[in-house]
Design a protein around this motif. Structure first.
Motif, PDB file in Angstrom:
ATOM      1  N   ALA A  41      24.305 -21.733  16.443  1.00 25.97           N
ATOM      2  CA  ALA A  41      22.893 -21.634  16.101  1.00 25.97           C
ATOM      3  C   ALA A  41      22.484 -22.631  15.030  1.00 25.97           C
ATOM      4  O   ALA A  41      21.664 -23.506  15.269  1.00 25.97           O
ATOM      5  CB  ALA A  41      22.574 -20.215  15.619  1.00 25.97           C
ATOM      6  N   ALA A  42      23.103 -22.541  13.855  1.00 27.35           N
ATOM      7  CA  ALA A  42      22.672 -23.372  12.735  1.00 27.35           C
ATOM      8  C   ALA A  42      23.185 -24.791  12.869  1.00 27.35           C
ATOM      9  O   ALA A  42      24.169 -25.063  13.539  1.00 27.35           O
ATOM     10  CB  ALA A  42      23.140 -22.774  11.426  1.00 27.35           C
ATOM     11  N   SER A  43      22.505 -25.739  12.261  1.00 33.82           N
ATOM     12  CA  SER A  43      22.846 -27.133  12.378  1.00 33.82           C
ATOM     13  C   SER A  43      24.201 -27.441  11.756  1.00 33.82           C
ATOM     14  O   SER A  43      25.039 -28.110  12.364  1.00 33.82           O
ATOM     15  CB  SER A  43      21.743 -27.976  11.735  1.00 33.82           C
ATOM     16  N   GLN A  44      24.426 -26.918  10.535  1.00 35.95           N
ATOM     17  CA  GLN A  44      25.709 -27.184   9.891  1.00 35.95           C
ATOM     18  C   GLN A  44      26.829 -26.587  10.728  1.00 35.95           C
ATOM     19  O   GLN A  44      27.872 -27.205  10.916  1.00 35.95           O
ATOM     20  CB  GLN A  44      25.713 -26.606   8.468  1.00 35.95           C
ATOM     21  N   ALA A  45      26.546 -25.396  11.251  1.00 39.31           N
ATOM     22  CA  ALA A  45      27.559 -24.751  12.091  1.00 39.31           C
ATOM     23  C   ALA A  45      27.845 -25.600  13.311  1.00 39.31           C
ATOM     24  O   ALA A  45      28.997 -25.768  13.704  1.00 39.31           O
ATOM     25  CB  ALA A  45      27.065 -23.373  12.511  1.00 39.31           C
ATOM     26  N   SER A  46      26.796 -26.191  13.904  1.00 37.82           N
ATOM     27  CA  SER A  46      27.055 -26.981  15.113  1.00 37.82           C
ATOM     28  C   SER A  46      27.782 -28.275  14.777  1.00 37.82           C
ATOM     29  O   SER A  46      28.578 -28.760  15.579  1.00 37.82           O
ATOM     30  CB  SER A  46      25.775 -27.252  15.891  1.00 37.82           C
ATOM     31  N   ILE A  47      27.520 -28.832  13.604  1.00 39.10           N
ATOM     32  CA  ILE A  47      28.255 -30.039  13.239  1.00 39.10           C
ATOM     33  C   ILE A  47      29.742 -29.739  13.154  1.00 39.10           C
ATOM     34  O   ILE A  47      30.584 -30.473  13.691  1.00 39.10           O
ATOM     35  CB  ILE A  47      27.730 -30.629  11.914  1.00 39.10           C
ATOM     36  N   SER A  48      30.095 -28.627  12.526  1.00 38.10           N
ATOM     37  CA  SER A  48      31.530 -28.347  12.412  1.00 38.10           C
ATOM     38  C   SER A  48      32.107 -27.954  13.766  1.00 38.10           C
ATOM     39  O   SER A  48      33.245 -28.288  14.099  1.00 38.10           O
ATOM     40  CB  SER A  48      31.792 -27.276  11.353  1.00 38.10           C
ATOM     41  N   GLU A  49      31.291 -27.272  14.590  1.00 40.53           N
ATOM     42  CA  GLU A  49      31.719 -26.963  15.958  1.00 40.53           C
ATOM     43  C   GLU A  49      31.976 -28.285  16.703  1.00 40.53           C
ATOM     44  O   GLU A  49      32.995 -28.457  17.387  1.00 40.53           O
ATOM     45  CB  GLU A  49      30.616 -26.158  16.658  1.00 40.53           C
ATOM     46  N   GLY A  50      31.046 -29.215  16.521  1.00 43.81           N
ATOM     47  CA  GLY A  50      31.171 -30.520  17.169  1.00 43.81           C
ATOM     48  C   GLY A  50      32.419 -31.230  16.701  1.00 43.81           C
ATOM     49  O   GLY A  50      33.158 -31.830  17.511  1.00 43.81           O
ATOM     50  N   PHE A 101      35.446 -32.438  19.000  1.00 42.81           N
ATOM     51  CA  PHE A 101      35.836 -33.846  18.923  1.00 42.81           C
ATOM     52  C   PHE A 101      37.324 -33.978  18.623  1.00 42.81           C
ATOM     53  O   PHE A 101      38.042 -34.722  19.287  1.00 42.81           O
ATOM     54  CB  PHE A 101      35.013 -34.564  17.842  1.00 42.81           C
ATOM     55  N   ALA A 102      37.791 -33.197  17.635  1.00 43.21           N
ATOM     56  CA  ALA A 102      39.191 -33.298  17.228  1.00 43.21           C
ATOM     57  C   ALA A 102      40.123 -32.991  18.397  1.00 43.21           C
ATOM     58  O   ALA A 102      41.155 -33.640  18.578  1.00 43.21           O
ATOM     59  CB  ALA A 102      39.460 -32.365  16.055  1.00 43.21           C
ATOM     60  N   SER A 103      39.738 -32.002  19.214  1.00 44.70           N
ATOM     61  CA  SER A 103      40.684 -31.629  20.261  1.00 44.70           C
ATOM     62  C   SER A 103      40.517 -32.445  21.535  1.00 44.70           C
ATOM     63  O   SER A 103      41.421 -32.485  22.359  1.00 44.70           O
ATOM     64  CB  SER A 103      40.574 -30.133  20.550  1.00 44.70           C
ATOM     65  N   ASN A 104      39.362 -33.101  21.729  1.00 41.10           N
ATOM     66  CA  ASN A 104      39.169 -33.809  22.998  1.00 41.10           C
ATOM     67  C   ASN A 104      39.066 -35.331  22.876  1.00 41.10           C
ATOM     68  O   ASN A 104      39.310 -36.052  23.843  1.00 41.10           O
ATOM     69  CB  ASN A 104      37.904 -33.315  23.686  1.00 41.10           C
ATOM     70  N   CYS A 105      38.662 -35.798  21.716  1.00 38.63           N
ATOM     71  CA  CYS A 105      38.299 -37.200  21.629  1.00 38.63           C
ATOM     72  C   CYS A 105      39.149 -37.968  20.618  1.00 38.63           C
ATOM     73  O   CYS A 105      39.253 -39.201  20.702  1.00 38.63           O
ATOM     74  CB  CYS A 105      36.834 -37.345  21.235  1.00 38.63           C
TER      75      CYS A 105
END
Ligand code: HEM
Lengths: 540, 268
Positions: free
Chosen positions: B50-59, B63-67
């Motif tokens: 939901a929250a932007s900061q939360a999505s950045i860390s989710e992102g 990223f860490a696991s796929n890219c």
């Protein structure tokens, strides 16, 4: 079906219904115009009954479709390059500045009833026309039907092929869309590649700097006036010579060099041929109704700056485009203050030589064989192995150039690199014809051997029998006379011997000819002779 | 002779599968692999943060696991993949949204394939990459509606894009096995993002080069082409004269020769 012999020596005695009809028509016309000779000749003309003999007709009928649809297009096409703003019903081009030629082609496509269909009929028929001529020409070549007395008709026929290509190219350039302009740009480049005079020629042709303002009206005069006039005249001559020379025919019992066996044109064949015209026409209209050709509305008006990926000429010009694509780099240099564009001259020279060789092939072959007889029996390709091999090499050469015109499409559709495609085709252009030559020759000789075997010993029946001695043997089925005739009736040439002439000398020309003749006829399988056949009979 | 060939024909008839059998087989195969694929990809999806900061860390996690294997833990690039600093959310959205990333294999060019992440996951990674350094953002919806000037768009497209993508957007070859893909079926936002980020061998068309309005016009033009079938009938792939030539040789001449064989056949 009636099979009548139209022998030039013995006219058939009992007139059939068909020939009575022909006679009546000839009589009616003769009383008024005294042209009975022609009607009789035409009406009693015999047509052979192998499908490959109808390819020329396909070409003729598609030409008629072209004439009819082309005439329709002239009513609405405006051959000028005056700039206008498009105001027709095709939204993606509304308000765009373009030439009147392009705008009127769009109007034909979108705002004139039946116009798009006619454009598509005209263009599809053009593709079919040239394709049918091409195949017809191959048939004539591989059957040796170009031999005396038909050499001239070969030359006329080939001229028709070139004229058809010219018609196609000028037509393709008329709508003045991006595609046609890009095609003309290549022509401009080729003209400018001519040493010394190139730029002058280009300025003359385009009436100034490319693209200029006059090229569409000039091409229009060529497309609807000059070229069709020459084409129709040449076509008339071609057909006239065909009637005079009569058709060739495949060897079979009862068919000789002196007669033509088949169906007389009237009435059966005429009915069938009349029907066939409608079939060809129908196929063209059907294709034109359901399949887009040259969607000029996608290409937009011509403008020298843009170009589209996948810009190609129509298929019959493809081999020329392909030749340009296969030229290796680095052939352009400056010498004596002039640019020598061998990247353009080389393909033009090579293709020029190729075309000249094809035109004069009948004369080359006649000189080599030294054969001055008339030939009315179609040769089976296998019975002229060297000619067939030369033909295979020529077809391969053409096919590689043709494929090269689509090199980018080949690359994207088969996931190859364009460089790999180009290099492979470059190698194939040289090696392909050589390989094709030897393979075709070997295949012909093998087939001839098989024929000889069958003529002498009959077909393998697949039935094994055991002889009293315990030995196994396969039963061979004897051929009947008709089947055998087909297999053994061909001319067996031998290499020319070098003989001193009257003054006891051997001219260098004769030596050259002997070398060629050896090349032509060294590898050969003679047909089974009568003696062989007789001694072979009853053995199995 | 005649009896011979007719028994032959009967034998062939008996040995042959029903002509529709192979089509049915292919359809079944396609459906089952497609279904399995959909199942696998949906199980990988997670709920949208939901929250932007939360999505950045989710992102960052995605990223860490796929890219990160190719682009590095901090997205600063490795030998296997370029740095993503400054590529912007638009680039990530394009690359992941068209399935190009994560890259499947090192070939001449990363190819479009069904996307492996949900739009929420893609947004999260885009936000994460955008948080590292400024770059082109996700385009505004107002440029993507397809209501621009179609004629202008067509003109701009022919001048800027047709040399690689073909006038009808059918695609075309580039050097060394690279190619400009077909543009049919590409979403409007991905078209816009492709222009601003210039993926791989495509040049960047920034806003001074092509204004957002030009881009909107191009999108409208492409949309028109897609929504309207060719006025002339089947378009044969819009590949131009090559497909037309093949068509007339195979089907046109083929049909006509079929008829000539029938006409000249001797009645038995
Ligand atoms: C062997 C003969 C001919 C060939 C191969 C040929 C071929 C072509 C081709 C390929 C085009 C481009 C069509 C398009 O896609 O727009 C064309 C256009 C045209 N042809 Fe022909 N043509 C032939 C004879 C004729 C004749 C005899 C006429 C007139 C009686 C004619 C009138 C036209 C006109 C007016 C156009 C321009 C119309 C347009 O582009 O929409 N053609 N031709």
């Amino acid at each position: 079906m009636t099979t009548v012999q139209d022998s030039t020596k013995t006219p058939s005695a009992t007139p059939s219904k068909g020939s009575r009809f022909t006679g009546a028509v000839a009589n009616y016309l003769d009383e008024r115009t005294s042209i009975s000779g022609i009607t009789k000749e035409l009406g009693r003309k015999i047509f052979p009954d192998h499908w490959s003999f109808m390819l020329g007709e396909v070409a003729l009928y598609s030409f008629i479709a072209i004439l009819l649809s082309g005439t329709f297009l002239t009513f609405f096409f405006e051959p000028t390059m005056t700039q206008v703003h498009y105001d027709g019903s095709y939204v993606p081009l509304k308000g765009i500045e373009m030439s009147a030629a392009y705008a009127s082609s769009l109007d034909i496509s979108f705002d004139i009833r039946g116009g798009l269909l006619m454009r598509q009929v005209h263009h599809w028929a053009a593709l079919l026309f040239v394709a049918a001529i091409g195949l017809h020409m191959l048939r004539v070549f591989f059957n040796g039907s170009f031999r005396k007395p038909r050499e001239l008709n070969w030359v006329i026929g080939f001229t028709l092929f070139i004229l058809a290509m010219a018609e196609g190219f000028t037509g393709y350039s008329l709508p003045d869309d991006l595609l046609s302009g890009n095609g003309l740009r290549i022509i401009d480049g080729m003209l400018k590649g001519v040493p010394l005079a190139g730029t002058w020629i280009s300025y003359l042709f385009f009436g100034g700097e490319f693209p200029g303002e006059v090229i569409v009206p000039r091409l229009y005069s060529l497309h609807i006036l000059l070229l069709p006039a020459i084409l129709v005249a040449a076509l008339g001559l071609h057909l006239l010579l065909m009637v005079i020379n009569k058709h060739t025919q495949y060897a079979a019992a009862g068919r000789t060099n002196e007669n033509v066996v088949g169906v007389p044109i009237m009435p059966n064949f005429a009915a069938k041929a009349g029907g066939f015209f409608f079939v060809v026409f129908g196929v063209i209209v059907l294709i034109a109704s359901f399949f887009t050709i040259n969607p000029i509305w996608n290409y937009g008006p011509y403008d020298p700056s843009p170009i589209s990926a996948g810009t190609q000429p129509d298929w019959y010009i493809g081999f020329l485009d392909g030749a340009l694509r296969l030229v290796p780099p680095g052939l352009e240099f400056v010498l004596w203050g002039h640019t020598w564009s061998f990247n353009i001259l080389l393909p033009m020279i090579v293709i020029g030589i190729f075309i000249v060789l094809v035109i004069i092939y009948p004369f080359i072959e006649a000189w080599i064989t030294g054969d001055k007889r008339e030939h009315h029996i179609t040769e089976r390709p296998r019975n002229a192995p060297t000619r067939t091999a030369i033909g295979a090499a020529g077809v391969t050469f053409y096919a590689v150039l043709w494929a090269a015109a689509g090199s980018d499409i080949i690359a994207t559709h088969f996931h190859l690199t364009i460089e790999a495609v180009t290099h492979t085709l470059q190698a194939l252009l040289i090696l392909g014809p050589i390989i094709a030559y030897f393979v075709a020759k070997r295949i012909c000789l093998a087939l001839q051997k098989k024929d000889r075997e069958i003529a002498l010993h009959g077909y393998e029946s697949g039935r094994m029998i055991r002889l009293p001695g315990g030995q196994y043997e396969e039963v061979h089925r004897e051929l009947n006379d008709y089947e055998r005739w087909r297999l053994v009736d061909y001319i067996d040439y031998k290499p020319l011997m070098v003989r001193p002439d009257a003054r006891g000398r051997i001219s260098p020309m004769q030596r050259v000819r002997a070398v060629f003749s050896r090349w032509f006829f060294e590898d050969r399988i003679s047909p089974a002779t009568r003696a062989e056949l007789e001694s072979g009979e009853g053995h199995h | 002779m005649r009896t011979h060939s007719s028994t032959d024909a009967r034998r062939r008839q008996a040995g042959r599968r029903h002509p529709l059998a192979s089509i049915a087989l292919i359809t079944i195969g396609l459906l089952s692999t497609g279904g399995a694929y959909a199942l696998l990809t949906t199980t990988a999806s997670a709920d949208a943060p939901a929250a932007s900061q939360a999505s950045i860390s989710e992102g960052q996690k995605i990223f860490a696991s796929n890219c990160a294997t190719c682009h590095g833990m901090s997205a600063s690039g490795t030998a296997d993949g370029p740095s993503l600093y400054g590529v912007g959310a638009a680039s990530v959205d394009f690359q992941m949204g068209t399935g190009r990333m994560p890259l499947a294999y090192q070939g001449p060019q990363g190819e479009q394939k069904p996307p492996q992440f949900t739009q929420e996951q893609i947004d999260a990674v885009a936000m994460y990459i955008a948080s590292l350094a400024p770059g082109p953002g996700i385009p505004d919806q107002k440029w993507l509606n397809g209501d621009g000037n179609i004629a202008k768009g067509g003109e701009v497209f022919r001048i800027n894009c047709a040399m690689c993508h073909n006038v009808a957007g059918a695609g075309g070859a580039l050097t060394e096995g690279k190619f400009a893909p077909s543009l049919s079926g590409v979403e409007a936002r991905h078209v816009y993002e492709a222009m601003v980020t210039g993926p791989q061998n495509m040049p960047v068309f920034n806003d001074t080069n092509l204004t957002p309005q030009d881009k909107a016009d191009i999108i409208s033009f492409l949309k028109f082409q897609q929504d309207n079938a060719s006025p002339g009938g089947v378009d044969l792939g819009s590949l131009g004269p090559v497909s037309e030539g093949l068509f007339i040789w195979i089907f046109g001449l083929g049909a006509v020769i079929g008829v000539t064989i029938w006409i000249t056949a001797r009645p038995n």
